[in-house]
Write a protein that holds these residues in place. Structure first.
Motif, PDB file in Angstrom:
ATOM      1  N   LYS A   1      95.884  86.144 -89.230  1.00 58.32           N
ATOM      2  CA  LYS A   1      96.269  84.728 -89.206  1.00 58.32           C
ATOM      3  C   LYS A   1      96.638  84.260 -87.801  1.00 58.32           C
ATOM      4  CE  LYS A   1      97.814  84.512 -93.981  1.00 58.32           C
ATOM      5  NZ  LYS A   1      98.944  84.451 -94.891  1.00 58.32           N
ATOM      6  N   ALA A   2      97.242  85.138 -87.005  1.00 54.52           N
ATOM      7  CA  ALA A   2      97.665  84.763 -85.645  1.00 54.52           C
ATOM      8  C   ALA A   2      96.542  84.864 -84.612  1.00 54.52           C
ATOM      9  CB  ALA A   2      98.832  85.658 -85.217  1.00 54.52           C
ATOM     10  N   PHE A   3      95.459  85.537 -84.973  1.00 53.16           N
ATOM     11  CA  PHE A   3      94.375  85.790 -84.020  1.00 53.16           C
ATOM     12  C   PHE A   3      93.677  84.480 -83.643  1.00 53.16           C
ATOM     13  CE2 PHE A   3      90.013  86.890 -82.851  1.00 53.16           C
ATOM     14  CZ  PHE A   3      90.255  87.798 -81.834  1.00 53.16           C
ATOM     15  N   GLU A   4      93.527  84.266 -82.337  1.00 52.11           N
ATOM     16  CA  GLU A   4      92.833  83.078 -81.846  1.00 52.11           C
ATOM     17  C   GLU A   4      91.563  83.526 -81.123  1.00 52.11           C
ATOM     18  OE1 GLU A   4      95.265  80.327 -79.657  1.00 52.11           O
ATOM     19  OE2 GLU A   4      97.001  80.782 -80.902  1.00 52.11           O
ATOM     20  N   PRO A   5      90.409  83.343 -81.774  1.00 48.81           N
ATOM     21  CA  PRO A   5      89.150  83.805 -81.164  1.00 48.81           C
ATOM     22  C   PRO A   5      88.804  83.031 -79.900  1.00 48.81           C
ATOM     23  CG  PRO A   5      88.725  82.621 -83.215  1.00 48.81           C
ATOM     24  CD  PRO A   5      90.212  82.716 -83.067  1.00 48.81           C
ATOM     25  N   LYS A   6      88.218  83.748 -78.958  1.00 48.21           N
ATOM     26  CA  LYS A   6      87.788  83.158 -77.693  1.00 48.21           C
ATOM     27  C   LYS A   6      86.256  83.148 -77.561  1.00 48.21           C
ATOM     28  CE  LYS A   6      92.038  83.077 -75.910  1.00 48.21           C
ATOM     29  NZ  LYS A   6      92.874  82.527 -76.932  1.00 48.21           N
ATOM     30  N   PHE A   7      85.575  83.980 -78.337  1.00 47.26           N
ATOM     31  CA  PHE A   7      84.112  84.043 -78.260  1.00 47.26           C
ATOM     32  C   PHE A   7      83.520  82.764 -78.831  1.00 47.26           C
ATOM     33  CE2 PHE A   7      83.736  88.971 -78.760  1.00 47.26           C
ATOM     34  CZ  PHE A   7      84.474  89.151 -77.613  1.00 47.26           C
ATOM     35  N   LYS A   8      82.438  82.319 -78.212  1.00 49.52           N
ATOM     36  CA  LYS A   8      81.705  81.157 -78.736  1.00 49.52           C
ATOM     37  C   LYS A   8      80.775  81.635 -79.834  1.00 49.52           C
ATOM     38  CE  LYS A   8      81.997  78.683 -74.450  1.00 49.52           C
ATOM     39  NZ  LYS A   8      81.498  78.670 -73.112  1.00 49.52           N
ATOM     40  N   GLU A   9      80.632  80.799 -80.838  1.00 48.44           N
ATOM     41  CA  GLU A   9      79.734  81.144 -81.965  1.00 48.44           C
ATOM     42  C   GLU A   9      78.300  81.027 -81.578  1.00 48.44           C
ATOM     43  OE1 GLU A   9      80.136  82.368 -85.122  1.00 48.44           O
ATOM     44  OE2 GLU A   9      82.214  82.679 -84.653  1.00 48.44           O
TER      45      GLU A   9
END
Length: 183
Positions: free
Chosen positions: A175-183
């Motif tokens: 829940k806390a994870f904030e993705p940085k990779f672009k889809e």
């Protein structure tokens, strides 16, 4: 004149695209385990089969993603392993093969490789993570989009998985994870 401009633009576009596009540096498991002796890194193993549709989607949509490729190349040794192939490999002093492999079924369902049985792989694709000494960490089954795979790449890279003793702790990380990779 216009032809020269078009060729120049095409060359610039091609060079720009080539600089942006990045491929994962795939090696065999034997090679990855040998590389770990010189430069310790974790291993991500893509366990696939030739007939698996989601495996092909993972290759095309996730492993071709520039963010995924760059992160894997920097922090992991990447291994492709055909779970129904006929390769021979050694892991922890044990040799694994596929004695029932049928070359006539190379692109259809075939006999499961001894190593895929050893890892208890039951679905394709499965990404198997190993630590810096080649020790088994965890399998993650199913097709993952770049941001979904990013969560696991960073979880195992940081060793945060070692702190998690319950599903609730993983859920909180998720829940806390904030993705940085672009889809």
């Amino acid at each position: 004149m216009i032809k020269n401009i078009s060729l120049t633009l095409l060359a610039v576009f091609t060079l720009s695209f080539t600089a942006i596009a990045q491929e994962i540096d795939w090696v065999t498991l034997d090679e990855a385990l040998e590389l770990q002796k010189e430069q310790p890194k974790k291993i991500i193993m893509d366990v696939y089969t030739n007939w698996c549709g989601p495996c092909k989607m993972l290759d095309k949509n996730t492993f071709q993603n520039p963010d995924v490729a760059a992160y894997i190349n920097e922090h992991y040794y990447a291994v492709k392993f055909n779970a129904e192939g006929n390769s021979k490999l050694t892991y922890k002093g044990q040799v694994f093969e596929n004695p029932s492999y049928d070359p006539q079924k190379a692109n259809r369902r075939n006999s499961a490789h001894e190593f895929s049985r050893f890892l208890q792989i039951q679905a394709y694709p499965t990404m198997v993570f190993f630590d810096e000494e080649g020790g088994f960490i965890s399998p993650i089954s199913g097709y993952l989009k770049p941001q979904q795979l990013e969560l696991y790449l960073k979880l195992f890279k940081s060793d945060k998985h070692k702190e998690m003793t319950s599903q609730e702790q993983f859920n909180a990380y998720y829940k806390a994870f904030e993705p940085k990779f672009k889809e």
